[in-house]
Design a protein around this motif. Structure first.
Motif, PDB file in Angstrom:
ATOM      1  N   LEU A  64      -6.816  10.203 -14.912  1.00  0.00           N
ATOM      2  CA  LEU A  64      -5.785   9.371 -14.771  1.00  0.00           C
ATOM      3  C   LEU A  64      -5.700   8.280 -15.984  1.00  0.00           C
ATOM      4  CD1 LEU A  64      -6.600   8.189 -10.981  1.00  0.00           C
ATOM      5  CD2 LEU A  64      -4.749   9.359 -12.022  1.00  0.00           C
ATOM      6  N   ASN A  65      -4.782   7.631 -16.223  1.00  0.00           N
ATOM      7  CA  ASN A  65      -4.612   6.463 -17.027  1.00  0.00           C
ATOM      8  C   ASN A  65      -4.333   5.144 -16.458  1.00  0.00           C
ATOM      9  OD1 ASN A  65      -4.570   4.823 -19.233  1.00  0.00           O
ATOM     10  ND2 ASN A  65      -2.749   5.695 -19.915  1.00  0.00           N
ATOM     11  N   MET A  66      -5.496   4.425 -16.144  1.00  0.00           N
ATOM     12  CA  MET A  66      -5.454   3.145 -15.436  1.00  0.00           C
ATOM     13  C   MET A  66      -5.363   2.045 -16.449  1.00  0.00           C
ATOM     14  SD  MET A  66      -7.859   3.873 -12.223  1.00  0.00           S
ATOM     15  CE  MET A  66      -7.800   2.374 -11.521  1.00  0.00           C
ATOM     16  N   ALA A  67      -5.942   2.175 -17.627  1.00  0.00           N
ATOM     17  CA  ALA A  67      -5.866   1.207 -18.685  1.00  0.00           C
ATOM     18  C   ALA A  67      -4.718   0.918 -19.239  1.00  0.00           C
ATOM     19  CB  ALA A  67      -6.840   1.684 -20.070  1.00  0.00           C
ATOM     20  N   GLY A  68      -3.557   1.591 -19.471  1.00  0.00           N
ATOM     21  CA  GLY A  68      -2.325   1.344 -20.052  1.00  0.00           C
ATOM     22  C   GLY A  68      -2.591   0.329 -21.447  1.00  0.00           C
ATOM     23  N   VAL A  69      -1.532   0.156 -22.001  1.00  0.00           N
ATOM     24  CA  VAL A  69      -1.663  -0.871 -23.254  1.00  0.00           C
ATOM     25  C   VAL A  69      -1.414  -2.129 -22.943  1.00  0.00           C
ATOM     26  CG1 VAL A  69      -0.765  -1.258 -25.392  1.00  0.00           C
ATOM     27  CG2 VAL A  69      -0.473   1.107 -24.731  1.00  0.00           C
ATOM     28  N   ILE A  70      -2.615  -2.991 -22.637  1.00  0.00           N
ATOM     29  CA  ILE A  70      -2.256  -4.417 -22.392  1.00  0.00           C
ATOM     30  C   ILE A  70      -2.107  -5.224 -23.529  1.00  0.00           C
ATOM     31  CG2 ILE A  70      -3.258  -6.152 -21.072  1.00  0.00           C
ATOM     32  CD1 ILE A  70      -5.736  -4.122 -20.444  1.00  0.00           C
ATOM     33  N   ARG A  71      -0.929  -5.881 -23.463  1.00  0.00           N
ATOM     34  CA  ARG A  71      -0.461  -6.942 -24.591  1.00  0.00           C
ATOM     35  C   ARG A  71      -0.971  -8.637 -23.783  1.00  0.00           C
ATOM     36  NH1 ARG A  71       3.826  -4.074 -25.740  1.00  0.00           N
ATOM     37  NH2 ARG A  71       3.642  -3.381 -28.018  1.00  0.00           N
ATOM     38  N   TYR A  72      -1.828  -9.090 -24.743  1.00  0.00           N
ATOM     39  CA  TYR A  72      -2.239 -10.536 -24.548  1.00  0.00           C
ATOM     40  C   TYR A  72      -1.162 -11.581 -25.298  1.00  0.00           C
ATOM     41  CZ  TYR A  72      -6.086  -7.663 -23.250  1.00  0.00           C
ATOM     42  OH  TYR A  72      -6.942  -6.751 -22.597  1.00  0.00           O
ATOM     43  N   LEU A 111      -9.996   7.007  -4.844  1.00  0.00           N
ATOM     44  CA  LEU A 111      -9.911   5.786  -5.140  1.00  0.00           C
ATOM     45  C   LEU A 111      -9.556   4.763  -4.111  1.00  0.00           C
ATOM     46  CD1 LEU A 111      -7.704   6.517  -8.406  1.00  0.00           C
ATOM     47  CD2 LEU A 111     -10.009   5.348  -8.376  1.00  0.00           C
ATOM     48  N   TYR A 112      -8.728   5.298  -3.270  1.00  0.00           N
ATOM     49  CA  TYR A 112      -8.221   4.147  -2.173  1.00  0.00           C
ATOM     50  C   TYR A 112      -9.395   3.971  -1.306  1.00  0.00           C
ATOM     51  CZ  TYR A 112      -3.411   4.809  -3.725  1.00  0.00           C
ATOM     52  OH  TYR A 112      -2.320   4.936  -4.646  1.00  0.00           O
ATOM     53  N   SER A 113     -10.259   4.748  -0.917  1.00  0.00           N
ATOM     54  CA  SER A 113     -11.339   4.598   0.050  1.00  0.00           C
ATOM     55  C   SER A 113     -12.729   4.069  -0.643  1.00  0.00           C
ATOM     56  CB  SER A 113     -11.589   6.017   0.651  1.00  0.00           C
ATOM     57  OG  SER A 113     -11.895   6.775  -0.095  1.00  0.00           O
ATOM     58  N   THR A 115       0.770  -1.109   0.057  1.00  0.00           N
ATOM     59  CA  THR A 115       0.022   0.082   0.111  1.00  0.00           C
ATOM     60  C   THR A 115       1.038   1.153   0.065  1.00  0.00           C
ATOM     61  OG1 THR A 115       0.083  -0.044   2.493  1.00  0.00           O
ATOM     62  CG2 THR A 115      -2.012  -1.010   1.295  1.00  0.00           C
ATOM     63  N   VAL A 116       0.393   2.284  -0.469  1.00  0.00           N
ATOM     64  CA  VAL A 116       1.087   3.559  -0.508  1.00  0.00           C
ATOM     65  C   VAL A 116       0.046   4.774  -0.005  1.00  0.00           C
ATOM     66  CG1 VAL A 116       2.912   3.135  -2.375  1.00  0.00           C
ATOM     67  CG2 VAL A 116       0.617   4.100  -3.013  1.00  0.00           C
ATOM     68  N   GLU A 117       0.592   5.850   0.540  1.00  0.00           N
ATOM     69  CA  GLU A 117      -0.040   6.791   0.837  1.00  0.00           C
ATOM     70  C   GLU A 117      -0.514   7.691  -0.292  1.00  0.00           C
ATOM     71  OE1 GLU A 117      -1.419   7.412   3.813  1.00  0.00           O
ATOM     72  OE2 GLU A 117      -0.383   5.616   4.229  1.00  0.00           O
ATOM     73  N   PRO A 118      -1.972   8.118  -0.302  1.00  0.00           N
ATOM     74  CA  PRO A 118      -2.532   8.865  -1.554  1.00  0.00           C
ATOM     75  C   PRO A 118      -1.681  10.154  -1.720  1.00  0.00           C
ATOM     76  CG  PRO A 118      -3.981   8.826   0.293  1.00  0.00           C
ATOM     77  CD  PRO A 118      -2.825   7.841   0.621  1.00  0.00           C
ATOM     78  N   LYS A 119      -1.499  10.446  -3.025  1.00  0.00           N
ATOM     79  CA  LYS A 119      -0.700  11.665  -3.237  1.00  0.00           C
ATOM     80  C   LYS A 119      -1.762  12.961  -3.295  1.00  0.00           C
ATOM     81  CE  LYS A 119       3.010   9.338  -5.228  1.00  0.00           C
ATOM     82  NZ  LYS A 119       3.973   8.740  -6.480  1.00  0.00           N
ATOM     83  N   ASN A 120      -2.943  12.754  -3.778  1.00  0.00           N
ATOM     84  CA  ASN A 120      -3.789  13.860  -4.207  1.00  0.00           C
ATOM     85  C   ASN A 120      -5.320  13.552  -3.879  1.00  0.00           C
ATOM     86  OD1 ASN A 120      -4.652  12.192  -6.088  1.00  0.00           O
ATOM     87  ND2 ASN A 120      -2.937  13.418  -7.437  1.00  0.00           N
ATOM     88  N   ASP A 123     -19.344  14.780  -4.629  1.00  0.00           N
ATOM     89  CA  ASP A 123     -18.302  15.633  -4.970  1.00  0.00           C
ATOM     90  C   ASP A 123     -17.058  14.725  -5.105  1.00  0.00           C
ATOM     91  OD1 ASP A 123     -18.199  14.844  -2.332  1.00  0.00           O
ATOM     92  OD2 ASP A 123     -17.236  16.332  -1.479  1.00  0.00           O
ATOM     93  N   ALA A 124     -17.022  13.361  -5.112  1.00  0.00           N
ATOM     94  CA  ALA A 124     -15.721  12.413  -5.286  1.00  0.00           C
ATOM     95  C   ALA A 124     -15.582  12.411  -6.743  1.00  0.00           C
ATOM     96  CB  ALA A 124     -15.853  11.102  -4.637  1.00  0.00           C
ATOM     97  N   SER A 125     -14.287  12.405  -6.956  1.00  0.00           N
ATOM     98  CA  SER A 125     -13.845  12.300  -8.484  1.00  0.00           C
ATOM     99  C   SER A 125     -14.428  10.940  -9.121  1.00  0.00           C
ATOM    100  CB  SER A 125     -12.344  12.238  -8.706  1.00  0.00           C
ATOM    101  OG  SER A 125     -11.824  13.403  -8.110  1.00  0.00           O
ATOM    102  N   VAL A 126     -15.042  11.016 -10.232  1.00  0.00           N
ATOM    103  CA  VAL A 126     -15.607  10.045 -11.015  1.00  0.00           C
ATOM    104  C   VAL A 126     -14.427   9.038 -11.702  1.00  0.00           C
ATOM    105  CG1 VAL A 126     -17.226   8.780 -12.548  1.00  0.00           C
ATOM    106  CG2 VAL A 126     -17.912  10.751 -11.095  1.00  0.00           C
ATOM    107  N   VAL A 127     -14.207   7.868 -11.219  1.00  0.00           N
ATOM    108  CA  VAL A 127     -12.815   7.111 -11.993  1.00  0.00           C
ATOM    109  C   VAL A 127     -13.458   5.886 -12.243  1.00  0.00           C
ATOM    110  CG1 VAL A 127     -10.630   6.345 -11.955  1.00  0.00           C
ATOM    111  CG2 VAL A 127     -11.236   8.213 -10.791  1.00  0.00           C
ATOM    112  N   ALA A 128     -13.798   5.461 -13.519  1.00  0.00           N
ATOM    113  CA  ALA A 128     -14.130   4.124 -13.927  1.00  0.00           C
ATOM    114  C   ALA A 128     -13.404   3.667 -15.097  1.00  0.00           C
ATOM    115  CB  ALA A 128     -15.741   4.156 -14.340  1.00  0.00           C
ATOM    116  N   LEU A 129     -13.056   2.178 -14.914  1.00  0.00           N
ATOM    117  CA  LEU A 129     -12.105   1.619 -15.928  1.00  0.00           C
ATOM    118  C   LEU A 129     -12.922   0.681 -16.832  1.00  0.00           C
ATOM    119  CD1 LEU A 129      -9.093   0.708 -16.921  1.00  0.00           C
ATOM    120  CD2 LEU A 129      -9.548  -1.143 -15.519  1.00  0.00           C
TER     121      LEU A 129
END
Length: 1070
Positions: free
Chosen positions: A602-610, A405-407, A394-399, A413-419
């Motif tokens: 944020l970019n959580m998708a990344g380029v996934i290689r299968y 996201l962690y909680s 685990t790491v401490e949130p930076k912003n 009013d929370a940021s919307v992040v969906a993958l």
């Protein structure tokens, strides 16, 4: 459904080898939710909603379902109250061709049900999916399925079954242990490097303090591996038989027997698995040390297995109605007398067990106990998704965004992040809004009444003939009005809608809001305003949100953090995966400049290689006029399937690249029936080959006399540029090193491209990272770090010795495509052209030393010729591997060249020079003994002893070779591992199933290229060979057959005799 609290949600996926019972187990859970009937559970396979999935009996697409369960929980005061949990489950395929579906599903979940067949044990795909779960930090639950096979098939005694189960759990734990060990070794190496770096910094800052010490708290952090293992007493192992609808954990029996034995439930749970025994005299639990030679049964056998065996014995093995009645009354079950007398023993077993040890209750309770809620799971999983190289848990949130996201914060009013992990296609007519509703009886009556009234209003004196004669203009107008919408409607109904398969990690997403879609190549450091990022951020409106229920979709207005959902509105904006972001529930609004929302992107998708798609098929429509439909269909297909690639070859053919034969069949079927809706002709599968050369035993004398083998003297038109190139097979040590680290060569090539592009055009997409390799290249994970590449290559060259010892500084280029295992080496006199120095200068942004511009130009042409020659070899225009080309001399006729330039004939000169270099490289390779390399599959087959011979026969017929075979202890199953050429593998699975009557089924995994040690140009020459084989060489030269087949496919010249055996008698039919 979507308003579930994040604390009461569990997201879980079912993973495992093919045919280990994942979809059957999902049926049991669906039946418990009253979606299907309990009688049909296990037979209907509800989540296999495609027709071909039902036909073949395997899952091909992952499908999600949201279930609600009430679980009775004890409060702190001691009283119990029911609590409702929402369990979002994703069922995934187990077939190796669809392994990309597993990785897309595991990114959205927090836990995994790992299913293992109790007889087959740990298979190849079990290890693959366990590794995927480990990488995505999922909490796994081991489900040992098909328990009934121990009783009905293997006919083991309870004691033997106990040892079998203990071994199986040990096997799975060994796999988990190996992942943990490799990760710890990486951590250790990383920690040492970090420590050395800090020491060096400290020494520089305190030069006078020679003995710089490291901070005490910097000691290497040991990690405990206790949490990663499966142990029945810890409640993360379920013993089940999904087809009979039962399953249990040790806790269930501990609860039953605690009162009888007068022990605490918790204490009994710890001793119910393992070598613990009940002393019959003292009625106390003892360990194996106190047995004193007595033949006692372990508690697990005595209390658990004996009872299950007794039920199976009374119902199925030796039917005994009286015993069955006694068992039912003892267990207090409700089974109707009619069912007890039933001849269908399977049905009776299912009835007894589903009441005594219900599978759904057991699995749901395990999920609630073992899998953490999203708020806890995201604390561990999100850091790994945001920073893939991180190794802290685990790491401490930076912003603010990270904190949300962690909680798993779902406040407005929370940021919307969906993958969005993949896109999937659904026919528009099947979307909830477009489905035709069934009429109720009341509606039908009112319709009929209205129709009667309408008829009666027509005045009775109007005759039917007059009614029929309507003016033509009016009829045309009516027809025109009705015709168009109906036609357009029918067209639209046939269309497919693309929905995103997603999970929301923080905030609440609502329909109608506008959100930012961050695509996989977005770089967070550069910000949304940077020209390179501009095309990787788009805004989209959320049109619809759905909860997925297998084949059904349920529309919802909003989805809160921690849930899995489907989203409509991304079509044409998101290709395969993306991160959906917004500063709050209100969305990004009508903001055109996304700089305002920069912090929430944020970019959580990344380029996934299968897995590398290896099988390619060229497609064409039956009627050429349908070509636009095919192109549109291919575009839809490549979006809807994460593992297929579609592109147009230089020849103009439209090609699809698929993971295997089964995957290819599914793609073509989808194109015909869903996406293109036209008849399609598919070519035979096109398989890549590689070309190389070796030092043969008795080769012809070198083509160029008085020089080393492989030397070719050549020149451009009019002898204006003369050069000498020598080809030589690479030393095996260097070749293996390059093949292992192709990924680093690819990265170097991208850096070089980016460096060259910087000078020319800032907007240019620098490192154009292709998601796949059109040449079917097999790229492994590199064995070393990028910065160690050149020093280690130098070591390998010294190890090879001879002329290879000092080539590192002379390496001019790698090929083919600047990133293969062929080398162009500058061995001219004077200062060599060194790629290593050029890259170093480019990195340091130094000016590259100017040299003779004319010579520099021709050096570029030499490299071009080398790239062409290695990209299309001399045998059948396939890429070349493992060759080195030494440029020995280049002599320019400057006056002649200047004259050509004056006469404006430089194009002719450079063209002839490039062709000459290409031909020289090809001829140099042919001076050695040429070979072709075949793409190979590793093939794992599970077969019983009686069909083993047939399996070997099929493998041998297809030129495969058996690598290993081992018998599974306690069973009559063999696991056979074989190597099989991809070119021979088509129809292999069907062939094996036919020969063995379905008793063996293979799993094929691509494993790189292997040389076929046979010269395609070999003909019998010695007396012995001529005597054995005759002049015509009656045995077919396999290598030549492969080469000719490829040449014929590519439309190249094939040296084939029309009449093979002219002297043989032929009887002509009249």
């Amino acid at each position: 459904m979507a308003s579930a609290e994040a604390l009461d949600v569990r997201n879980i996926t079912t993973i495992g080898h093919v045919d280990h019972g994942k979809t059957t187990m999902m049926d049991a859970l669906l039946a418990a939710n009253n979606i299907i009937s309990t009688r049909m559970a296990g037979k209907i396979r509800y989540l296999d909603s495609r027709e071909d999935e039902q036909e073949r009996g395997i899952t091909m697409e992952s499908s999600a379902v949201s279930l609600r369960f009430k679980v009775v929980e004890r409060t702190l005061e001691g009283d119990s109250r029911p609590k409702t949990y929402v369990v979002n489950m994703i069922d995934t395929p187990g077939h190796v061709d669809f392994s990309s579906e597993v990785s897309t599903a595991s990114r959205l979940c927090d836990g995994a049900l790992v299913l293992v067949d109790v007889v087959e044990g740990v298979c190849t795909q079990t290890i693959t999916v366990l590794r995927q779960a480990w990488q995505d930090r999922l909490r796994p639950i081991l489900v040992i399925n098909k328990f009934d096979r121990l009783i009905t098939e293997l006919k083991l005694s309870p004691m033997e079954a106990y040892h079998h189960l203990a071994q199986l759990i040990e096997q799975v734990n060994a796999v988990m242990g190996s992942f943990f060990a490799s990760e710890r070794m990486e951590d250790d190496l990383r920690w040492r490097e970090e420590r050395e770096r800090r020491l060096a910094q400290k020494k520089e800052s305190h030069a006078e303090e020679v003995d710089a010490t490291v901070n005490e708290e910097d000691e290497y952090q040991e990690k405990d591996d206790e949490d990663i293992y499966f142990a029945p007493e810890r409640g993360n192992v379920v013993f089940a038989s999904a087809i009979d609808g039962w399953g249990f954990r040790i806790g269930k029996f501990a609860h039953l027997y605690a009162v009888k034995l007068g022990m605490k439930e918790a204490n009994l749970r710890t001793v119910l698995w393992g070598d613990f025994y009940l002393d019959p005299k003292t009625k106390r639990v003892i360990s194996h040390k106190h047995l004193r030679g007595r033949a006692l049964k372990p508690l697990f056998v005595q209390f658990v297995l004996d009872n299950i065996w007794a039920v199976y014995d009374a119902v199925a093995t030796n039917p005994n109605p009286d015993k069955v009645t006694k068992i039912i009354s003892t267990l207090g079950l409700k089974v109707l007398p009619r069912d007890q007398k039933s001849k269908d023993t399977r049905q009776l077993l299912s009835l007894i067990f589903s009441q005594w040890l219900p599978l759904s209750t057991c699995v749901i309770q395990t999920i609630v106990d073992v899998v953490p809620p999203p708020s806890a799971a995201q604390r561990v999983r999100i850091p790994k998704m945001l920073y893939p190289d991180i190794y802290e848990t685990t790491v401490e949130p930076k912003n603010k965004v990270e904190a949300n996201l962690y909680s798993c914060n779902d406040a407005s009013d929370a940021s919307v992040v969906a993958l969005v992990s993949k896109m999937f296609a659904v026919p528009i007519k099947e979307l909830p809004g477009n489905k035709k509703k069934a009429l109720t009886a009341e509606e039908m009556r009112s319709r009929a009444k209205a129709a009667r009234e309408a008829r009666s209003t027509l005045s009775p004196d109007v005759t039917s003939a007059q009614r029929a004669s309507v003016p033509l203009e009016e009829a045309m107008r009516k027809a025109d009005i009705h015709d168009k919408p109906e036609d357009a409607e029918a067209e639209e109904e046939d269309e497919e809608a693309l929905l995103g398969f997603a999970r929301i990690y923080s905030g609440t997403i609502r329909t109608g809001t506008t959100i930012a879609c961050v695509l996989p190549k977005y770089s967070h450091e550069l910000g949304p305003g940077h020209p390179r990022n501009a095309q990787h951020v788009v805004t989209a409106q959320v049109e619809e949100l759905y909860t997925m229920m297998g084949r059904e979709l349920v529309p919802v207005a909003s989805v809160r953090a921690g849930n899995v959902f489907a989203i409509r509105g991304l079509e044409g904006k998101v290709w395969r995966n993306a991160t959906l972001c917004a500063p709050s529930t209100a969305g990004v609004g009508s903001v055109t400049d996304l700089e305002v929302a920069k912090d929430s992107l944020l970019n959580m998708a990344g380029v996934i290689r299968y897995a590398a798609p290896i099988v390619r098929v060229a497609l064409e429509p039956e009627f050429p006029a349908d070509m636009p439909k095919l192109i549109r269909g291919l575009k839809l297909l490549s979006q809807a399937d994460p593992c297929v690639e579609t592109f147009q070859q230089k020849t103009g053919e439209h090609v699809i690249l698929t993971a295997g034969e089964l995957h290819g069949e599914r793609c073509i079927r989808d194109l015909k029936e869903r996406f293109a809706k036209i008849e399609i002709h598919a070519s035979k599968p096109i398989v890549p080959f590689r070309e190389t050369a070796v030092k043969g035993i008795d080769m012809a004398p070198p083509k160029t006399p008085n020089s080393k083998r492989g030397t070719v003297h050549s020149a451009s038109a009019h002898d204006l540029v003369k050069f000498t190139i020598r080809a030589s097979p690479l030393h095996p040590v260097i070749f293996e090193f390059l093949v292992d680290n192709l990924a680093i060569l690819r990265r170097m090539q991208q850096e070089r491209k980016a460096g060259e592009a910087e000078g020319k055009n800032e907007d240019d997409e620098g490192a154009d990272d292709e998601d796949f390799d059109m040449q079917g290249e097999y790229i492994k994970k590199p064995t070393i770090k990028a910065e160690q590449f050149w020093p280690l290559l130098q070591e390998k060259c010294k190890e090879a010795g001879g002329e290879w010892a000092d080539i590192v500084e002379k390496i001019w280029a790698f090929g083919p495509q600047r990133m293969g295992s062929c080398l162009l080496i500058d061995s001219r006199q004077g200062q060599p052209y060194s790629l290593r120095q050029k890259l170093a200068q480019m990195k340091a942004k130094e000016a590259i030393a100017e040299q003779d511009p004319l010579l520099r130009e021709f050096e570029n042409h030499i490299e071009t010729g080398f790239q062409l020659a290695t990209f299309q070899g001399p045998l059948c225009a396939e890429p070349v591997e493992g060759m080195a080309y030494f440029v020995e001399t280049v002599i320019l006729d400057r006056e002649g060249i200047e004259e050509e330039q004056v006469n404006n004939r430089t194009a002719h000169l450079t063209g002839s020079f490039i062709s000459a270099v290409r031909d020289a490289c090809r001829n140099g390779l042919l001076d050695w003994s040429p070979r072709i390399m075949l793409a190979m599959y590793t093939c794992d087959i599970q077969a019983s002893t009686d069909v083993l011979g047939k399996v070997y026969g099929v493998v041998a017929k297809r030129r495969g070779k058996i690598v290993a075979e081992e018998m599974k202890e306690g069973t009559e199953f063999f696991t056979v591992r074989a190597k099989l050429p991809v070119v021979e593998s088509f129809g292999f699975a069907d062939d094996i199933r036919k020969r063995t009557s379905g008793a063996a089924s293979p799993q094929l995994i691509f494993s790189g290229y292997e040389m076929l040690d046979q010269d395609p140009f070999w003909v019998p020459t010695t007396e012995e060979e001529l005597e054995d084989l005759g002049e015509k060489a009656d045995r077919v030269n396999i290598a030549k057959a492969y080469v000719d087949a490829v040449r014929e496919r590519k439309g190249m010249f094939v040296d084939r005799k029309i009449v093979e055996f002219a002297e043989k008698q032929r009887t002509l039919k009249r």
